[in-house]
Scaffold this active site. Structure first.
Site, PDB file in Angstrom:
ATOM      1  N   GLY A   1      -5.798  -4.064   7.565  1.00 27.36           N
ATOM      2  CA  GLY A   1      -6.849  -3.055   7.549  1.00 27.36           C
ATOM      3  C   GLY A   1      -7.959  -3.233   8.568  1.00 27.36           C
TER       4      GLY A   1
ATOM      5  N   ARG B   1     -14.582  -7.160  -0.058  1.00 24.30           N
ATOM      6  CA  ARG B   1     -13.881  -6.675   1.147  1.00 24.30           C
ATOM      7  C   ARG B   1     -13.203  -5.311   0.893  1.00 24.30           C
ATOM      8  NH1 ARG B   1      -8.357  -5.104   2.521  1.00 24.30           N
ATOM      9  NH2 ARG B   1      -8.098  -5.465   4.725  1.00 24.30           N
TER      10      ARG B   1
ATOM     11  N   THR C   1       0.855  -1.196   0.000  1.00 23.48           N
ATOM     12  CA  THR C   1       0.000   0.000   0.000  1.00 23.48           C
ATOM     13  C   THR C   1       0.884   1.237   0.000  1.00 23.48           C
ATOM     14  OG1 THR C   1      -1.791  -1.069   1.170  1.00 23.48           O
ATOM     15  CG2 THR C   1      -1.590   1.293   1.511  1.00 23.48           C
TER      16      THR C   1
ATOM     17  N   GLY D   1     -10.668  -2.485   2.901  1.00 25.38           N
ATOM     18  CA  GLY D   1      -9.798  -2.304   4.071  1.00 25.38           C
ATOM     19  C   GLY D   1      -9.894  -0.893   4.636  1.00 25.38           C
ATOM     20  N   ASP D   2      -8.856  -0.499   5.347  1.00 31.38           N
ATOM     21  CA  ASP D   2      -8.861   0.814   6.008  1.00 31.38           C
ATOM     22  C   ASP D   2      -8.453   1.958   5.092  1.00 31.38           C
ATOM     23  OD1 ASP D   2      -6.277  -0.481   5.925  1.00 31.38           O
ATOM     24  OD2 ASP D   2      -5.515   1.232   7.042  1.00 31.38           O
TER      25      ASP D   2
ATOM     26  N   GLY E   1      -1.165  -1.570   6.655  1.00 24.09           N
ATOM     27  CA  GLY E   1      -1.153  -2.714   7.564  1.00 24.09           C
ATOM     28  C   GLY E   1      -2.442  -3.504   7.456  1.00 24.09           C
TER      29      GLY E   1
HETATM   30  N1  ASP Z   1      -4.214  -1.564   4.746  1.00 20.12           N
HETATM   31  C1  ASP Z   1      -4.412  -2.241   3.493  1.00 20.12           C
HETATM   32  C2  ASP Z   1      -5.699  -3.033   3.561  1.00 20.12           C
HETATM   33  O1  ASP Z   1      -5.974  -3.618   4.593  1.00 20.12           O
HETATM   34  C3  ASP Z   1      -3.307  -3.150   3.149  1.00 20.12           C
HETATM   35  C4  ASP Z   1      -1.929  -2.702   3.546  1.00 20.12           C
HETATM   36  O2  ASP Z   1      -1.715  -1.568   3.868  1.00 20.12           O
HETATM   37  O3  ASP Z   1      -0.995  -3.525   3.528  1.00 20.12           O
HETATM   38  O4  ASP Z   1      -6.390  -3.091   2.576  1.00 20.12           O
END
Ligand code: ASP
Length: 338
Positions: free
Chosen positions: A258, A232, A204, A234-235, A256
């Site tokens: 999410g 799905r 990311t 994520g954050d 990270g």
């Molecule tokens: N945060 C992102 C997600 O969960 C993935 C990542 O940052 O590695 O989609």
């Protein structure tokens, strides 16, 4: 007479106040390209150099805009574009695969001056999702648009549609293959997600910046998690979780796992600690990433800065692709937990 005297004394104190020349005002930018189990032993020198070069390019692109007097929003968007256009990172060109073998991209952007924000989730035909997030912020009355609706809006803004296959890369295809083998062995969805190694969502990208007008901004763009399914999200496109900016506190872009970043409202929590507890950006980021997330198993990291130009790059994984440059600190990029 009294009036004239007080006017004169006001003028005097104004003149005595230190006036900063425009080129003395602090500038700052920080970027990330994902956090995870990135270890030197798993990386060839050539690959490491490719990552470092691309991070430097993104940093310089963004900082150059700030030096020319451009806005923090422009710097953040431009730095993220460089990383989205590289197949090395899990955003734009290098986006991971969904379970069904396609790519669904998420991005968000926030303006610390106005607390305006824009986000897109699950888009499949947008080459640079951060640009669409910006259009959502600037040209729509909404904050977050998803899927086909977001693409319909993109078309109304004259944005070109791309074929989903432009995001195909051999390395990510192999990751999907390995992820599916694991997922199909697990008894339930939670066990399956837990079984996925951290690198399967790594890469990311994000940026935070401070411009000459004292405004900060944050942005994040991702392909999400390898083998994600059922739409799905994520954050990364969630304001307050993966991205947040407010001139009165700080600007954050996260990377990270999410689900943890959403449930612990990570980006907003860091800025709340800065604003209400007078924490420095480093203290606040350390508290949330290592004090709150780590004990519950939430892996990842953040880049943070404030309107004074203080920068913190904090992660609880082995490494995080990252870099920063400020008016008082030369450009530096790093990958491992050095
Ligand atoms: N945060 C992102 C997600 O969960 C993935 C990542 O940052 O590695 O989609």
């Amino acid at each position: 007479m009294k009036k004239i005297l007080s006017l004169a004394s006001m003028l005097g104190s104004l003149l005595a106040a230190p006036v900063m020349a425009a080129d003395e005002l602090p500038l700052a930018i920080a970027i990330h390209g994902g956090a995870g189990t990135i270890e030197k032993s798993n990386m060839t020198p050539a690959r490491e150099k490719a990552y470092r070069d691309k991070l430097e390019e993104a940093l310089e692109r963004g900082y150059g805009i700030l030096e020319e007097g451009g806005s923090s929003l422009d710097a953040v968007t431009a730095a993220i574009n460089v990383l989205e256009n590289s197949p090395l990172f899990n955003a734009g060109r290098g986006a991971v695969y969904t379970y069904n073998g396609t790519h669904e991209l998420d991005a968000s952007l926030m303006d610390g001056r106005t607390r305006q924000a824009g986000a897109v989730a699950g888009v499949t035909r947008i080459g640079n999702p951060i640009d669409l997030a910006r259009l959502v912020m600037e040209k729509s009355p909404f904050v977050m648009l998803a899927g086909e609706g977001a693409e319909e809006f993109a078309r109304t803004q004259g944005m070109a549609m791309v074929d989903n296959r432009i995001f195909d890369t051999e390395q990510r295809r192999q990751q999907l293959q390995r992820a599916k083998e694991r997922l199909d062995r697990e008894a339930n969805d939670q066990a399956a997600v837990d079984a996925l190694p951290v690198p399967y969502r790594m890469g990311t990208v994000g940026a935070v910046a401070l411009d000459r007008d004292g405004n900060i901004a944050a942005g994040t763009s991702t392909g999400g998690m390898t083998a994600k399914r059922y739409g799905r999200i994520g954050d990364s496109p969630v304001i307050g979780a993966g991205t947040f900016a407010d001139n009165d506190s700080c600007a954050v872009s996260a990377t990270g796992h999410g689900e943890y970043f959403i449930r612990f409202n990570v980006a907003a929590d860091i800025c709340a600690r800065v604003q209400y507890q007078d924490k420095t950006v480093r203290e606040a980021a350390e508290e949330v990433i290592n004090g709150v997330l780590k004990p519950v198993g939430g892996t990842g990291g953040v880049i943070v800065l404030d309107a004074r130009g203080d920068v913190a790059l904090v992660f609880n994984t082995a490494g995080m692709y990252r870099g920063s440059r400020t008016s008082s600190q030369a450009a530096s990029v790093a990958i491992f937990g050095e």
